[in-house]
Design an enzyme around this catalytic site. Structure first.
Site, mmCIF file in Angstrom:
data_model
loop_
_atom_site.group_PDB
_atom_site.id
_atom_site.type_symbol
_atom_site.label_atom_id
_atom_site.label_comp_id
_atom_site.label_asym_id
_atom_site.label_seq_id
_atom_site.Cartn_x
_atom_site.Cartn_y
_atom_site.Cartn_z
ATOM 1 N N TYR A 138 0.862 -1.184 0.000
ATOM 2 C CA TYR A 138 0.000 0.000 0.000
ATOM 3 C C TYR A 138 0.894 1.227 0.000
ATOM 4 O O TYR A 138 1.880 1.283 0.747
ATOM 5 C CB TYR A 138 -0.892 0.003 1.241
ATOM 6 C CG TYR A 138 -1.732 1.251 1.424
ATOM 7 C CD1 TYR A 138 -1.481 2.135 2.477
ATOM 8 C CD2 TYR A 138 -2.778 1.545 0.568
ATOM 9 C CE1 TYR A 138 -2.249 3.274 2.658
ATOM 10 C CE2 TYR A 138 -3.558 2.686 0.745
ATOM 11 C CZ TYR A 138 -3.290 3.548 1.785
ATOM 12 O OH TYR A 138 -4.048 4.685 1.961
ATOM 13 N N ASP A 233 9.402 2.629 -1.142
ATOM 14 C CA ASP A 233 8.429 3.307 -0.281
ATOM 15 C C ASP A 233 8.749 2.925 1.169
ATOM 16 O O ASP A 233 8.353 1.862 1.637
ATOM 17 C CB ASP A 233 6.999 2.902 -0.660
ATOM 18 C CG ASP A 233 5.987 3.590 0.237
ATOM 19 O OD1 ASP A 233 4.771 3.387 0.020
ATOM 20 O OD2 ASP A 233 6.400 4.320 1.165
ATOM 21 N N LYS A 261 5.532 9.091 8.506
ATOM 22 C CA LYS A 261 5.376 8.560 9.853
ATOM 23 C C LYS A 261 6.469 9.052 10.818
ATOM 24 O O LYS A 261 6.403 10.180 11.308
ATOM 25 C CB LYS A 261 5.298 7.033 9.778
ATOM 26 C CG LYS A 261 4.062 6.556 8.966
ATOM 27 C CD LYS A 261 3.965 5.057 8.902
ATOM 28 C CE LYS A 261 2.921 4.622 7.898
ATOM 29 N NZ LYS A 261 1.553 4.684 8.412
#
Ligand code: KE4
Length: 424
Positions: A138, A233, A261
């Site tokens: 994702y 990613d 994050k």
């Protein structure tokens, strides 16, 4: 009326991000009132040990003094300027120091923005349209990345959400994570049409699935041979599995990296960056447009910098991984004591567990066919015992430096009790 029912009267689905709604485990979500260290305080007066950590950012635990102080001091100087500030340069330098492949960086406000922008940059730099992603990974919710595998291995993508134009989806090829032969075939057939490959180097959105030997190396070699951009990613793995992210552990140098994050320390910040020659194509120096009102927000920069400074201190990740391994080894032992098949993974402050006897888990299909029902029962059993796990069998878990013997012991006692109730 429950908190959730009230929320649903004003917020779509009652949440501001779907996974929070507990759809993956059933029941109503817990509403959090406050958090400190490894603990959450709920609106209904419960204390929970937190293994979600806001889905990764809270690697120092909640309310770490250095981060809170940095944010308060930044706030006293103003919230947002829409103009360059030195804290942005300082964080950019720290990112480069910890991830040298990021020669130039561009700050944004979410992981979705980071991956969306990196894809556009790769397409602009190469002049190509097609991209390769992997099922189970994702990368946020931008149109080109909400694509599922086409009917055949090499047929181009179909939207995985309404609202994504089919005319865009056809440019995304979705392959199987860890399928080396599939990657080689795709490049044999479409190599000079591929703008980029984007991959989570250690997948964290199909639970936790590491790369098999040669997978990332094949991506690196194929991209190099065909002039495609390799995007790692690391929104989740960056500064989470190691100070230098998964790329430092796997020994792969990407052309671009996306991070998020942890780099925001709990405030809205993410970034993309990499080779200086590619980043030179980005406005204002180059023609590829990308922008953001709150990009590089001083408070988010302060939170991120304080966090990176704390986790880059010597021994931080050794100590963190010891805590994570103690937890995961303990979960494995609880499962074995109760004759429950459990596959586990962990690295740095990240872990995963799958109720399956088909371990080790290296493919999305192994997660998809695992015992989801048993996961749901385990989730709710642990919640009742005061342990807050990710409310989805497809998510990874996160440990912070604030988790200590007390939290791990309480967690494993709860796990043994719940697993006993789940015995086959
Ligand atoms: P955000 O847009 O949510 O900041 O980042 C998107 C993203 C990009 N890349 C990776 C590898 C990611 O894991 C994410 C977001 N992760 C999810 C949890 N698996 C965020 C939680 C949520 O969607 O609410």
């Amino acid at each position: 009326m429950s908190y959730f029912e009230e929320a649903r009267e004003f917020i779509a689905g009652g949440v501001n991000s779907p996974v929070r709604a507990f759809a993956g485990v059933g029941g109503e979500p817990v509403f959090i009132q406050s958090a400190n260290g490894a603990w959450l305080e709920t609106e209904d007066d419960r204390r929970l040990i937190d293994y979600v950590g806001s889905w990764g950012p809270m690697i120092l635990g909640h309310g770490h003094p250095a981060v809170i102080t940095a944010v308060k001091e930044a706030a006293d100087s103003g919230l947002s300027f829409g103009a360059p500030s030195l804290i942005e340069t300082r964080l950019a330098k720290k990112i480069n120091e910890m991830m040298p492949s990021i020669e130039r960086v561009r700050m944004v406000s979410s992981g979705t923005e980071a991956t969306m922008s990196a894809i556009r940059l790769a397409r602009g730099f190469t002049g190509r349209d097609k991209i390769i992603k992997f099922e189970g990974c994702y990368h946020g919710h931008s149109d080109s990345l909400l694509i599922k595998a086409g009917s055949g291995a090499l047929t181009l993508g179909m939207p995985s959400s309404p609202g994504v134009p089919a005319g865009l989806a056809i440019h995304t090829l979705t392959l199987e994570f860890n399928d080396i032969e599939g990657v080689q075939q795709a490049f044999r057939e479409l190599g000079d049409e591929i703008a980029c490959v984007i991959v989570e180097p250690i997948a964290g959105n199909m639970n936790m699935v590491p790369p098999v030997d040669g997978f990332l190396e094949t991506l690196r070699q194929s991209c190099t041979e065909h002039g495609a951009i390799l995007i790692l990613d690391e929104v989740m793995t960056g500064f989470r599995v190691a100070a230098g992210g998964a790329q430092s552990v796997c020994g792969i140098t990407p052309d671009l990296t996306t991070i998020g994050k942890v780099v925001g320390g709990g405030l809205p910040a993410a970034a993309f960056g990499g080779r200086a020659d590619i980043m030179a194509s980005l406005a204002p120096d180059g023609p590829v447009y990308q922008a953001g009102t709150l990009s590089g927000n001083p408070l988010a920069m302060a939170a991120g910098l304080a966090t990176l400074e704390a986790i880059s201190k010597g021994g931080f990740f050794d100590a963190l991984f010891t805590i994570t391994r103690t937890l995961v080894d303990g979960l494995k032992a609880c499962a074995e004591d109760n004759d429950i098949p459990l596959a586990t993974e962990c690295l740095g402050g990240m872990f995963g567990f799958v109720f399956t006897d088909d371990g080790p888990v290296r493919k999305f299909s192994q997660v998809a066919t695992a015992d989801i029902g048993r996961f749901k029962a385990f989730f709710h059993g642990m919640l009742a015992e005061g342990v807050y796990l990710a409310p989805s069998a497809f998510e990874a878990g996160f440990v912070s430096s604030a988790h200590g013997d007390e939290e791990i012991t309480q967690t494993l006692e709860a796990a043994n009790k719940v697993m006993a109730s789940l015995r086959a």
